[in-house]
Design a protein around this motif. Sequence first.
Motif, PDB file in Angstrom:
ATOM      1  N   ASP A  74       0.851  -1.190   0.000  1.00 48.90           N
ATOM      2  CA  ASP A  74       0.000   0.000   0.000  1.00 48.90           C
ATOM      3  C   ASP A  74       0.887   1.241   0.000  1.00 48.90           C
ATOM      4  OD1 ASP A  74       0.931  -0.027   2.620  1.00 48.90           O
ATOM      5  OD2 ASP A  74      -0.997   0.415   3.520  1.00 48.90           O
ATOM      6  N   ASP A 115      -1.387   5.706  -3.234  1.00 49.58           N
ATOM      7  CA  ASP A 115      -2.729   5.636  -3.791  1.00 49.58           C
ATOM      8  C   ASP A 115      -2.616   5.690  -5.314  1.00 49.58           C
ATOM      9  OD1 ASP A 115      -5.465   5.626  -4.117  1.00 49.58           O
ATOM     10  OD2 ASP A 115      -5.745   7.708  -3.521  1.00 49.58           O
ATOM     11  N   LEU A 166      -5.856   1.510  -9.168  1.00 50.92           N
ATOM     12  CA  LEU A 166      -5.861   0.367  -8.256  1.00 50.92           C
ATOM     13  C   LEU A 166      -6.245   0.701  -6.820  1.00 50.92           C
ATOM     14  CD1 LEU A 166      -2.517  -1.325  -9.388  1.00 50.92           C
ATOM     15  CD2 LEU A 166      -4.837  -1.777 -10.213  1.00 50.92           C
ATOM     16  N   GLY A 167      -6.368   1.964  -6.485  1.00 48.89           N
ATOM     17  CA  GLY A 167      -6.636   2.310  -5.098  1.00 48.89           C
ATOM     18  C   GLY A 167      -5.378   2.168  -4.256  1.00 48.89           C
ATOM     19  N   TRP A 168      -5.563   1.906  -2.963  1.00 48.32           N
ATOM     20  CA  TRP A 168      -4.419   1.833  -2.049  1.00 48.32           C
ATOM     21  C   TRP A 168      -3.777   0.456  -1.978  1.00 48.32           C
ATOM     22  CZ3 TRP A 168      -1.299   5.116   0.283  1.00 48.32           C
ATOM     23  CH2 TRP A 168      -1.705   6.453   0.391  1.00 48.32           C
ATOM     24  N   HIS A 169      -4.544  -0.595  -2.024  1.00 50.22           N
ATOM     25  CA  HIS A 169      -4.015  -1.941  -1.782  1.00 50.22           C
ATOM     26  C   HIS A 169      -3.740  -2.621  -3.125  1.00 50.22           C
ATOM     27  CE1 HIS A 169      -4.902  -1.414   2.432  1.00 50.22           C
ATOM     28  NE2 HIS A 169      -6.104  -0.965   2.075  1.00 50.22           N
ATOM     29  N   HIS A 170      -2.459  -2.945  -3.360  1.00 57.06           N
ATOM     30  CA  HIS A 170      -2.031  -3.451  -4.670  1.00 57.06           C
ATOM     31  C   HIS A 170      -1.493  -4.870  -4.580  1.00 57.06           C
ATOM     32  CE1 HIS A 170      -0.532   0.950  -4.745  1.00 57.06           C
ATOM     33  NE2 HIS A 170      -1.830   0.927  -5.050  1.00 57.06           N
ATOM     34  N   THR A 215      -3.041  -5.560  -9.824  1.00 56.30           N
ATOM     35  CA  THR A 215      -4.462  -5.492  -9.529  1.00 56.30           C
ATOM     36  C   THR A 215      -4.705  -4.887  -8.153  1.00 56.30           C
ATOM     37  OG1 THR A 215      -4.440  -7.745  -8.628  1.00 56.30           O
ATOM     38  CG2 THR A 215      -5.067  -7.508 -10.947  1.00 56.30           C
ATOM     39  N   GLU A 216      -5.920  -4.394  -7.974  1.00 53.72           N
ATOM     40  CA  GLU A 216      -6.351  -3.960  -6.656  1.00 53.72           C
ATOM     41  C   GLU A 216      -6.650  -5.219  -5.845  1.00 53.72           C
ATOM     42  OE1 GLU A 216      -9.671  -1.019  -4.663  1.00 53.72           O
ATOM     43  OE2 GLU A 216      -9.865  -1.583  -6.754  1.00 53.72           O
ATOM     44  N   GLU A 261      -8.433  -6.570  -2.032  1.00 55.21           N
ATOM     45  CA  GLU A 261      -9.211  -6.177  -0.857  1.00 55.21           C
ATOM     46  C   GLU A 261      -8.386  -6.373   0.404  1.00 55.21           C
ATOM     47  OE1 GLU A 261     -13.108  -7.840  -0.582  1.00 55.21           O
ATOM     48  OE2 GLU A 261     -13.488  -7.559  -2.722  1.00 55.21           O
TER      49      GLU A 261
END
Length: 100
Positions: free
Chosen positions: A51, A54, A58-62, A71-72, A74
Amino acid sequence: MPEHHPIELNRAVPGGRVEIFAIRDEEYPDGWFYRFQYYHPETGELLRYDDAHDDDDLGWHHRHVRFGEDTEIEFHGIAAHVARFLNEIATLADTETTND
């Protein structure tokens, strides 16, 4: 402010090495800064979760894989994330072993 100690692991596993680092940091989403890496010392990175920043897509978690797209992923807490990472390594190690 309480002092936070990192969770750290660095060891050889079938097919390569695993490095896990995580520390409580309220400036990161979900309160953790982390990077988990599975790699082969000679051929490089095979799998990484982090992480670090940002990402617009992909957002924060990669989740990064050597042969594939980033990929993102969860995040459901640090313990579940470490367990998922280690389970994925076990699958990759089994695949690497059976393909030799």
